[in-house]
Design a protein around this motif. Sequence first.
Motif, PDB file in Angstrom:
ATOM      1  N   TYR A 165      -4.192  -1.209  10.178  1.00 13.23           N
ATOM      2  CA  TYR A 165      -2.837  -0.681  10.333  1.00 13.23           C
ATOM      3  C   TYR A 165      -2.875   0.828  10.096  1.00 13.23           C
ATOM      4  N   ARG A 166      -2.527   1.594  11.115  1.00 14.39           N
ATOM      5  CA  ARG A 166      -2.501   3.046  10.987  1.00 14.39           C
ATOM      6  C   ARG A 166      -1.046   3.520  10.948  1.00 14.39           C
ATOM      7  N   PHE A 167      -0.710   4.196   9.852  1.00 19.99           N
ATOM      8  CA  PHE A 167       0.655   4.686   9.672  1.00 19.99           C
ATOM      9  C   PHE A 167       0.800   6.012  10.400  1.00 19.99           C
ATOM     10  N   GLU A 168       1.661   6.025  11.432  1.00 18.36           N
ATOM     11  CA  GLU A 168       1.815   7.225  12.258  1.00 18.36           C
ATOM     12  C   GLU A 168       2.862   8.178  11.696  1.00 18.36           C
ATOM     13  N   GLY A 169       3.697   7.708  10.779  1.00 18.33           N
ATOM     14  CA  GLY A 169       4.773   8.528  10.230  1.00 18.33           C
ATOM     15  C   GLY A 169       6.112   7.864  10.465  1.00 18.33           C
ATOM     16  N   VAL A 170       7.192   8.620  10.245  1.00 13.47           N
ATOM     17  CA  VAL A 170       8.539   8.071  10.420  1.00 13.47           C
ATOM     18  C   VAL A 170       9.292   8.894  11.455  1.00 13.47           C
ATOM     19  N   LYS A 171      10.256   8.234  12.085  1.00 13.62           N
ATOM     20  CA  LYS A 171      11.127   8.932  13.031  1.00 13.62           C
ATOM     21  C   LYS A 171      12.563   8.521  12.763  1.00 13.62           C
ATOM     22  N   ALA A 172      13.492   9.428  13.046  1.00 16.38           N
ATOM     23  CA  ALA A 172      14.903   9.163  12.803  1.00 16.38           C
ATOM     24  C   ALA A 172      15.436   8.171  13.828  1.00 16.38           C
ATOM     25  N   VAL A 206       0.832  -1.204   0.000  1.00 18.80           N
ATOM     26  CA  VAL A 206       0.000   0.000   0.000  1.00 18.80           C
ATOM     27  C   VAL A 206       0.867   1.254   0.000  1.00 18.80           C
ATOM     28  N   LYS A 207       0.255   2.336  -0.427  1.00 14.32           N
ATOM     29  CA  LYS A 207       0.847   3.664  -0.335  1.00 14.32           C
ATOM     30  C   LYS A 207       0.066   4.426   0.719  1.00 14.32           C
ATOM     31  N   TYR A 220       7.706  -1.018  14.458  1.00 17.77           N
ATOM     32  CA  TYR A 220       8.707  -0.080  13.967  1.00 17.77           C
ATOM     33  C   TYR A 220       9.505  -0.775  12.859  1.00 17.77           C
ATOM     34  N   ALA A 221       9.146  -0.485  11.625  1.00  9.44           N
ATOM     35  CA  ALA A 221       9.844  -1.052  10.470  1.00  9.44           C
ATOM     36  C   ALA A 221      10.923  -0.082  10.022  1.00  9.44           C
ATOM     37  N   LEU A 244       2.387 -10.947  12.342  1.00 12.20           N
ATOM     38  CA  LEU A 244       2.142  -9.742  11.563  1.00 12.20           C
ATOM     39  C   LEU A 244       3.509  -9.194  11.177  1.00 12.20           C
ATOM     40  N   TYR A 245       3.761  -9.129   9.887  1.00 15.26           N
ATOM     41  CA  TYR A 245       5.102  -8.839   9.364  1.00 15.26           C
ATOM     42  C   TYR A 245       5.006  -7.586   8.517  1.00 15.26           C
ATOM     43  N   LEU A 246       5.805  -6.579   8.846  1.00 14.23           N
ATOM     44  CA  LEU A 246       5.704  -5.274   8.192  1.00 14.23           C
ATOM     45  C   LEU A 246       7.077  -4.823   7.709  1.00 14.23           C
ATOM     46  N   ALA A 247       7.170  -4.435   6.443  1.00  8.86           N
ATOM     47  CA  ALA A 247       8.420  -3.932   5.871  1.00  8.86           C
ATOM     48  C   ALA A 247       8.166  -2.561   5.275  1.00  8.86           C
ATOM     49  N   LEU A 248       9.064  -1.619   5.554  1.00  9.58           N
ATOM     50  CA  LEU A 248       8.949  -0.254   5.059  1.00  9.58           C
ATOM     51  C   LEU A 248       9.634  -0.151   3.700  1.00  9.58           C
ATOM     52  N   GLY A 249       8.902   0.369   2.719  1.00  7.60           N
ATOM     53  CA  GLY A 249       9.457   0.546   1.378  1.00  7.60           C
ATOM     54  C   GLY A 249      10.057   1.921   1.193  1.00  7.60           C
ATOM     55  N   GLU A 250       9.986   2.441  -0.019  1.00  4.25           N
ATOM     56  CA  GLU A 250      10.595   3.726  -0.343  1.00  4.25           C
ATOM     57  C   GLU A 250       9.627   4.882  -0.073  1.00  4.25           C
ATOM     58  N   GLN A 251      10.193   6.075   0.124  1.00  2.00           N
ATOM     59  CA  GLN A 251       9.374   7.266   0.259  1.00  2.00           C
ATOM     60  C   GLN A 251       8.881   7.681  -1.126  1.00  2.00           C
ATOM     61  N   LEU A 252       7.573   7.976  -1.197  1.00  6.37           N
ATOM     62  CA  LEU A 252       6.944   8.338  -2.459  1.00  6.37           C
ATOM     63  C   LEU A 252       6.638   9.838  -2.463  1.00  6.37           C
ATOM     64  N   SER A 253       5.853  10.272  -3.384  1.00  7.33           N
ATOM     65  CA  SER A 253       5.543  11.704  -3.493  1.00  7.33           C
ATOM     66  C   SER A 253       4.607  12.154  -2.385  1.00  7.33           C
ATOM     67  N   ASN A 254       4.658  13.449  -2.094  1.00  5.11           N
ATOM     68  CA  ASN A 254       3.751  14.094  -1.137  1.00  5.11           C
ATOM     69  C   ASN A 254       3.827  13.476   0.253  1.00  5.11           C
ATOM     70  N   GLY A 255       5.012  13.029   0.668  1.00  5.59           N
ATOM     71  CA  GLY A 255       5.190  12.512   2.024  1.00  5.59           C
ATOM     72  C   GLY A 255       4.657  11.121   2.252  1.00  5.59           C
ATOM     73  N   ALA A 256       4.194  10.451   1.223  1.00  6.86           N
ATOM     74  CA  ALA A 256       3.672   9.092   1.377  1.00  6.86           C
ATOM     75  C   ALA A 256       4.813   8.075   1.384  1.00  6.86           C
ATOM     76  N   TRP A 257       4.517   6.894   1.927  1.00  4.82           N
ATOM     77  CA  TRP A 257       5.495   5.811   2.002  1.00  4.82           C
ATOM     78  C   TRP A 257       4.861   4.517   1.501  1.00  4.82           C
ATOM     79  N   ALA A 258       5.708   3.649   0.972  1.00  2.00           N
ATOM     80  CA  ALA A 258       5.247   2.312   0.568  1.00  2.00           C
ATOM     81  C   ALA A 258       5.402   1.355   1.749  1.00  2.00           C
ATOM     82  N   LEU A 259       4.369   0.575   1.984  1.00  2.00           N
ATOM     83  CA  LEU A 259       4.384  -0.428   3.052  1.00  2.00           C
ATOM     84  C   LEU A 259       4.040  -1.794   2.476  1.00  2.00           C
TER      85      LEU A 259
END
Length: 652
Positions: free
Chosen positions: A532-539, A517-518, A565-566, A591-606
């Motif tokens: 699954y609610r995407f809260e955002g990313v943290k460093a 998903v995006k 935390y992926a 439940l297995y979650l992998a973080l993909g690449e950052q997409l346009s407009n602040g979205a992420w691939a999951l």
Amino acid sequence: MIAELGYLSLTLALAFSILLSVYPMVGAVKGNLRLMQSAPAFALAQFLFTAISFGILIYVTLIDDFTVAYVASHSSTTLPWYYKVTSTWGGHEGAVLLWVLMQTGWTAIVAFASKSLPWQLRARVLSILGFLGLGFILYTLLMSSPFERLLPYYPIEGHDLNPLLQDPGMIIHPPLLYMGYVGLSVSFAFAIAALLMGKLDNTWAKWSRPWTMAAWLFLTLGITIGSWWAYAELGWGGWWFWDPVENASLMPWLVATALIHSLAVTEKRGVFKSWTVLLAIAAFSLTLLGTFIVRSGIIVSVHAFTTDPGRGSFILSFLALVVGGSLLLYGLRAGTVESSSRYKVLSREVALWLNNLLLCVATLIVLLGTLLPMVHKELGLGTISIGVPFFNQMFFYLLAPFALLLGLGPMLRWKQNKFSHLTKKLIGALIVTSVITFAWLYSSYENVSTTTLVGVFFALWVSLTVVIDLLDKLSKEGASITKLGNSFWAMHTAHLGFACVVLGVTLTSAYSVEKQVKVNPGEQTQLNEYSYRFEGVKAIVGPNYKGHAGVVTVFKDEQKVTELYAEKRQYDVGMQVMTEAAIDAKLSRDLYLALGEQLSNGAWALRIYEKPFVRWMWLGGLLMALAGVIMMLDKRYRRKASVASEMKGVTA
């Protein structure tokens, strides 16, 4: 100077390997007790100098001595100390030295833990192990030394350890796997020693059995932890299976499983003697073949170590010498062996023999599926691919007869049985297993395939026959749980472990679901009953990497289940970008979650996976390993045997 001491120490280990290979064997042939009694001292010296060499490799890695080529290639100043230690076996040269350490370690243990053996046998076993150590030490010194220097020009920073290997699983997976591989050399040495002496009776099987069980235990743990590492670390939501290098560990495990069953029959009933010896030769031969596959450069794999054909030629020559020589000896001696007992078709002996035959067929399937593409390419016939569908289909065909016999075997007696005595138990077990299988699957899942039915049926069948056999033993007069021996509990624990593996593989393969998903921060997506609610990313900042973690909150029926935390990590030295999956593990599902690449407009691939009962595979592996521990604790293998009674006719 420190690195040169490591090379010198290994050279001294080579010298003692030569002495161990020659002197005890000459003593055994000539009946010279003094020469035979030199074997333990040579074995201990061989191990001590190898341990010093390996300790020096660890030391130069910990102090970041980048004048050593191996350290410069596989470590860095920012690498945590525990991964620096891991890096000593994270590359080809260090892994070979670890193998040599294990080989000499097993030899030293055998030398001092087999004092009850007659010197004629003990000397031959240690001499054979010394010869194997000689081959691997020579290979290390000539072809794969980890102590080569980069003087006068050397880097001020190392290339770092492969990020895939910077995982807790890699700290313990290779040592356990190598302990299993090398442990099978002890079974091989006992078999060859028995052939040389011409005494293939049940006594050698009794002495060999605990060593084989120990090797099988380590190999089982190594494969189990390796499977878990690949599942968690590779970041694609499955487990690494049917890769050629993974097949290299599966093949000796299958034959070793057949060997421990065959040794039990040879020890208790005095039959299958030639078959048992052949399995011992085959099990260790397959470990050498696996070494050739991994270290010859003929395959490309995330697990492979080298691409140097010269190293492959050395290993192939050693493989031909060991395997060819042992098979020649077997051909000369095995024909004179006769069984001391008789048995009927409907007996435990036949059931075990058929199961061993199926295990060997499974090994042959893996061997052909692994080597055929390589041979086809080397002969200039083009590239062919034998993938997962082939292996899965072939193993599915073997599952039914193997599991049927696995459940039936404990119900059978030695020598012969009356079918009428088994009919009631068999019919009852088949009916109960069928009812539970259909009721469970059709009440839990909408679509049930034939493959799923068969897999679950036989997993439950094996489990139910364990319960039936336990109740049958306890129903006898004077029986109690405390009176059932270690072999009984080990057998059924291993069978339950196999059932768990079959159940986990079947249900995970059939009912795993995934979704890509995006999502933007605050957005929610659904997969089955979980939200699954995407809260955002943290460093994030690690000891030798930096990156970011995607934070995802998981809900079920509007109740919070967990927070995942992926991670995406970029390592400081090599600048590699790695995915670290987030897993919420339960016995019934992952439940297995992998973080993909950052997409346009602040979205992420999951990528989101739900994998039911995947943990049961590793639970099954741990149960089988536990069975090995239970068997090793059997008092029969700690009790010193009388030399006079155990080995009549053999003199020092």
